[in-house]
Design an enzyme around this catalytic site. Structure first.
Site, PDB file in Angstrom:
ATOM      1  N   SER A 241     -45.549   5.358 -27.486  1.00  0.00           N
ATOM      2  CA  SER A 241     -46.605   6.251 -26.968  1.00  0.00           C
ATOM      3  C   SER A 241     -46.945   7.351 -27.969  1.00  0.00           C
ATOM      4  CB  SER A 241     -46.207   6.850 -25.620  1.00  0.00           C
ATOM      5  OG  SER A 241     -44.918   7.417 -25.678  1.00  0.00           O
ATOM      6  N   HIS A 271     -41.116  -0.051 -22.906  1.00  0.00           N
ATOM      7  CA  HIS A 271     -41.201   1.405 -23.124  1.00  0.00           C
ATOM      8  C   HIS A 271     -41.207   2.091 -21.743  1.00  0.00           C
ATOM      9  CE1 HIS A 271     -41.982   5.132 -25.047  1.00  0.00           C
ATOM     10  NE2 HIS A 271     -43.294   5.044 -25.241  1.00  0.00           N
TER      11      HIS A 271
HETATM   12  N1  HAX Z   1     -30.943  -6.328 -22.222  1.00  0.00           N
HETATM   13  C1  HAX Z   1     -30.878  -7.541 -22.825  1.00  0.00           C
HETATM   14  N2  HAX Z   1     -31.093  -7.740 -24.140  1.00  0.00           N
HETATM   15  C2  HAX Z   1     -31.356  -6.648 -24.872  1.00  0.00           C
HETATM   16  C3  HAX Z   1     -31.405  -5.358 -24.338  1.00  0.00           C
HETATM   17  C4  HAX Z   1     -31.196  -5.223 -22.953  1.00  0.00           C
HETATM   18  N3  HAX Z   1     -31.271  -4.051 -22.336  1.00  0.00           N
HETATM   19  N4  HAX Z   1     -31.679  -4.488 -25.320  1.00  0.00           N
HETATM   20  C5  HAX Z   1     -31.817  -5.227 -26.450  1.00  0.00           C
HETATM   21  N5  HAX Z   1     -31.631  -6.534 -26.169  1.00  0.00           N
HETATM   22  C6  HAX Z   1     -31.784  -7.660 -27.068  1.00  0.00           C
HETATM   23  C7  HAX Z   1     -33.192  -7.662 -27.639  1.00  0.00           C
HETATM   24  O1  HAX Z   1     -34.117  -8.229 -26.724  1.00  0.00           O
HETATM   25  C8  HAX Z   1     -33.012  -8.435 -28.918  1.00  0.00           C
HETATM   26  O2  HAX Z   1     -32.963  -9.788 -28.577  1.00  0.00           O
HETATM   27  P1  HAX Z   1     -33.616 -10.910 -29.571  1.00  0.00           P
HETATM   28  O3  HAX Z   1     -32.824 -10.813 -30.821  1.00  0.00           O
HETATM   29  O4  HAX Z   1     -33.449 -12.167 -28.807  1.00  0.00           O
HETATM   30  O5  HAX Z   1     -35.045 -10.508 -29.754  1.00  0.00           O
HETATM   31  C9  HAX Z   1     -31.623  -8.002 -29.361  1.00  0.00           C
HETATM   32  O6  HAX Z   1     -30.948  -7.499 -28.193  1.00  0.00           O
HETATM   33  C10 HAX Z   1     -31.634  -6.908 -30.417  1.00  0.00           C
HETATM   34  O7  HAX Z   1     -32.405  -5.837 -29.928  1.00  0.00           O
HETATM   35  P2  HAX Z   1     -32.083  -4.324 -30.389  1.00  0.00           P
HETATM   36  O8  HAX Z   1     -32.268  -4.250 -31.855  1.00  0.00           O
HETATM   37  O9  HAX Z   1     -30.813  -3.863 -29.814  1.00  0.00           O
HETATM   38  O10 HAX Z   1     -33.216  -3.529 -29.597  1.00  0.00           O
HETATM   39  P3  HAX Z   1     -34.712  -3.281 -30.052  1.00  0.00           P
HETATM   40  O11 HAX Z   1     -34.747  -2.098 -30.940  1.00  0.00           O
HETATM   41  O12 HAX Z   1     -35.349  -4.532 -30.555  1.00  0.00           O
HETATM   42  O13 HAX Z   1     -35.404  -2.942 -28.664  1.00  0.00           O
HETATM   43  C11 HAX Z   1     -35.519  -1.892 -26.533  1.00  0.00           C
HETATM   44  C12 HAX Z   1     -35.152  -1.718 -28.003  1.00  0.00           C
HETATM   45  C13 HAX Z   1     -35.447  -0.555 -25.851  1.00  0.00           C
HETATM   46  C14 HAX Z   1     -36.951  -2.413 -26.436  1.00  0.00           C
HETATM   47  C15 HAX Z   1     -34.534  -2.905 -25.897  1.00  0.00           C
HETATM   48  O14 HAX Z   1     -33.223  -2.348 -25.934  1.00  0.00           O
HETATM   49  C16 HAX Z   1     -34.892  -3.268 -24.458  1.00  0.00           C
HETATM   50  O15 HAX Z   1     -35.685  -4.198 -24.265  1.00  0.00           O
HETATM   51  N6  HAX Z   1     -34.312  -2.555 -23.422  1.00  0.00           N
HETATM   52  C17 HAX Z   1     -34.661  -2.800 -22.044  1.00  0.00           C
HETATM   53  C18 HAX Z   1     -35.999  -2.167 -21.699  1.00  0.00           C
HETATM   54  C19 HAX Z   1     -35.886  -0.656 -21.686  1.00  0.00           C
HETATM   55  O16 HAX Z   1     -34.999  -0.073 -21.077  1.00  0.00           O
HETATM   56  N7  HAX Z   1     -36.848   0.005 -22.340  1.00  0.00           N
HETATM   57  C20 HAX Z   1     -36.916   1.482 -22.370  1.00  0.00           C
HETATM   58  C21 HAX Z   1     -36.409   2.065 -23.692  1.00  0.00           C
HETATM   59  C22 HAX Z   1     -36.487   3.547 -23.746  1.00  0.00           C
HETATM   60  C23 HAX Z   1     -37.890   3.974 -23.694  1.00  0.00           C
HETATM   61  O17 HAX Z   1     -38.710   3.754 -24.559  1.00  0.00           O
HETATM   62  N8  HAX Z   1     -38.277   4.556 -22.623  1.00  0.00           N
HETATM   63  O18 HAX Z   1     -39.573   4.768 -22.377  1.00  0.00           O
END
Ligand code: HAX
Length: 441
Positions: A241, A271
């Protein structure tokens, strides 16, 4: 004959192994300013943004203007009769880095009172949407509708645009947006969930308290609103954002266009929408696993594995930068533990049990780099407890708070005359060539 979509499906399937190979086998190969896995993987950790509004340390978490969350709450002047600062005092602090005096806070509160009158065509634009539109669609529509009166846009098209003073009209729009967005959010809430029962602004109340008043909330909720908006305000510049708002504004699009774009990014489930996903996940867990029995760690563990095995993410857990529990999570948890009634609430206890269980499961799963909870894992249960149970509205609350950080950032962007943002892209074939050569020479 194969359809266009079928041809494309084959092309994508053929291309995927090339990308996977680049990341897996050549991810650490350096191409100028970053590695191949950073280039493909969302520019993680690539330092290309500057902001002094907040900084996110992977271990410590967020600092606003150099202060941790407890230090920020401690330092700022409090709302009358409250342990929490007003949003207006926080806005002063975010913009300037100075802790305001009470007189300075009162001046901002008074300034926002004048600014918070929303033109009636904004209500018409929102009312024209189908009532079952997502509230984030309503919020971004309201934001965009206000663009026609942008002072920055008028200044730009007025023929006497000046780079040195342009920030002043950004400040005007930014302040109008921060003052008006809670009024628009309250309107949407009342329109969608209270049969369009609209409540007038109380001119004696600060921003958080007035929001509580306008959605028919209790005295206690005034502090919930103040805390929530401050905690969700900013998380340095790289999140979707904030970055989108900065990017769009870098083209000299005015703050309304810019924040509308930011809100559309916030509406993504990875997000800001994660806060509604958390509530949805938790309630579905109760419905599916605990209809007749009390939740246990074993049941939570099973539900988490079911989610992961279905290829879904556990909402509210993980982070692109943080590598520890989010202090915004801890701050809200502390609020729950210090609030009689809430600390014994069934849903809060379940959220606490998920906190004890999910990091272990995610670690065992072995994918997420950060198995700890983020801000969204804790925020919904507080809203739920206070009776704000329409969880598709939770991202709107996030959008109200996030306006503060995004608007402070773009005011400074213009003050410092930052350039239009334009990173360079490359082709897959170029990456393959540099991978074979051991890097870009
Ligand atoms: N559950 C399952 N798998 C997860 C995970 C979770 N909570 N968090 C990360 N992973 C997975 C990713 O999907 C990725 O899988 P692939 O290799 O198959 O693509 C792997 O672990 C590596 O990811 P990462 O490097 O740890 O995390 P990213 O930086 O790519 O993504 C995210 C960060 C926040 C998007 C991710 O942790 C996620 O999807 N979390 C769940 C959704 C969430 O809570 N989002 C809110 C985040 C905070 C925010 O912005 N708030 O607004």
């Amino acid at each position: 004959m194969a359809t266009l979509k079928e041809v494309l499906a084959q092309k994508i399937a053929d291309h995927r192994p090339r990308t996977t190979k680049l990341v897996k086998e050549f991810g650490k190969v350096v191409i100028d300013t970053c590695t191949i896995d950073q280039c493909i993987g969302g520019a993680r950790d690539v330092r290309t943004l500057v902001t002094d509004i907040s900084y996110l340390d992977p271990q410590e978490g967020i600092r606003f203007r150099g202060k941790t969350i407890p230090e920020t709450f401690e330092a700022l002047p409090k709302a009358k009769g409250s342990k929490y600062p007003t949003v207006e005092s926080f806005w002063y602090f975010l913009l300037t880095g100075d802790v305001p005096t009470q007189v300075q806070v009162d001046a901002v509160v008074a300034e926002w009172k004048v600014r918070q009158i929303v033109p009636s065509y904004v209500w018409d634009a929102i009312r024209a949407l189908p009532r079952d539109s997502h509230p984030m669609v309503m919020l971004s529509t309201g934001m965009l509708a206000m663009q026609k009166d942008s002072k920055f846009a008028a200044f730009y098209s007025g023929g006497s645009f000046n780079k040195m003073t342009a920030w002043e009209t950004v400040y005007e729009d930014a302040s109008d947006i921060c003052a008006r967005i809670p009024i628009i959010a309250a309107f949407i809430y009342n329109l969608k969930y209270r049969s369009d029962f609209q409540v007038a602004i109380d001119p004696t109340l600060d921003m958080g308290a007035n929001f509580a008043h306008m959605i028919g909330q209790t005295e206690q909720y005034k502090d919930v609103a103040r805390m929530y908006f401050i905690l969700h305000s900013d998380h340095e510049s790289g999140n979707v954002s904030a970055h989108t708002t900065h990017l769009v504004h870098s083209a000299l699009s005015d703050p309304y266009y810019s924040y509308c774009a930011g809100l559309c990014g916030l509406a993504g489930p990875l997000h800001g929408l994660a806060n509604q996903e958390v509530l949805d996940w938790t309630l579905k867990f109760q419905e599916k696993y605990c209809k007749d029995v009390e939740p246990t760690k074993e049941l939570v563990t099973k539900a988490l594995w079911d989610t992961l095995n279905a290829g879904q993410v556990v909402p509210g857990y993980g982070h692109a930068v943080l590598r520890k529990t989010d202090p915004r999570y801890m701050s809200q948890r502390e609020f729950c533990l210090n609030t009689p009634g809430l600390k014994d609430d069934k849903l809060f206890k379940l959220v606490a049990m998920i906190f004890e269980t999910a990091p272990g499961v995610l670690t065992e799963h072995g994918k997420a780099k950060n198995p700890w909870p983020n801000v969204d894992a804790q925020s919904g249960v507080i809203q739920w407890y206070y009776g704000l149970r329409e969880w598709d509205f939770y991202t709107v609350l996030f959008g109200v708070g996030r306006a503060l950080g995004c608007m402070a950032n773009i005011t400074w962007d213009r003050g410092l005359g930052y350039a239009i943002e334009r990173p360079k892209s490359v082709t897959t074939a170029m990456l393959e060539k540099w991978a074979a050569e051991g890097g870009r020479k």
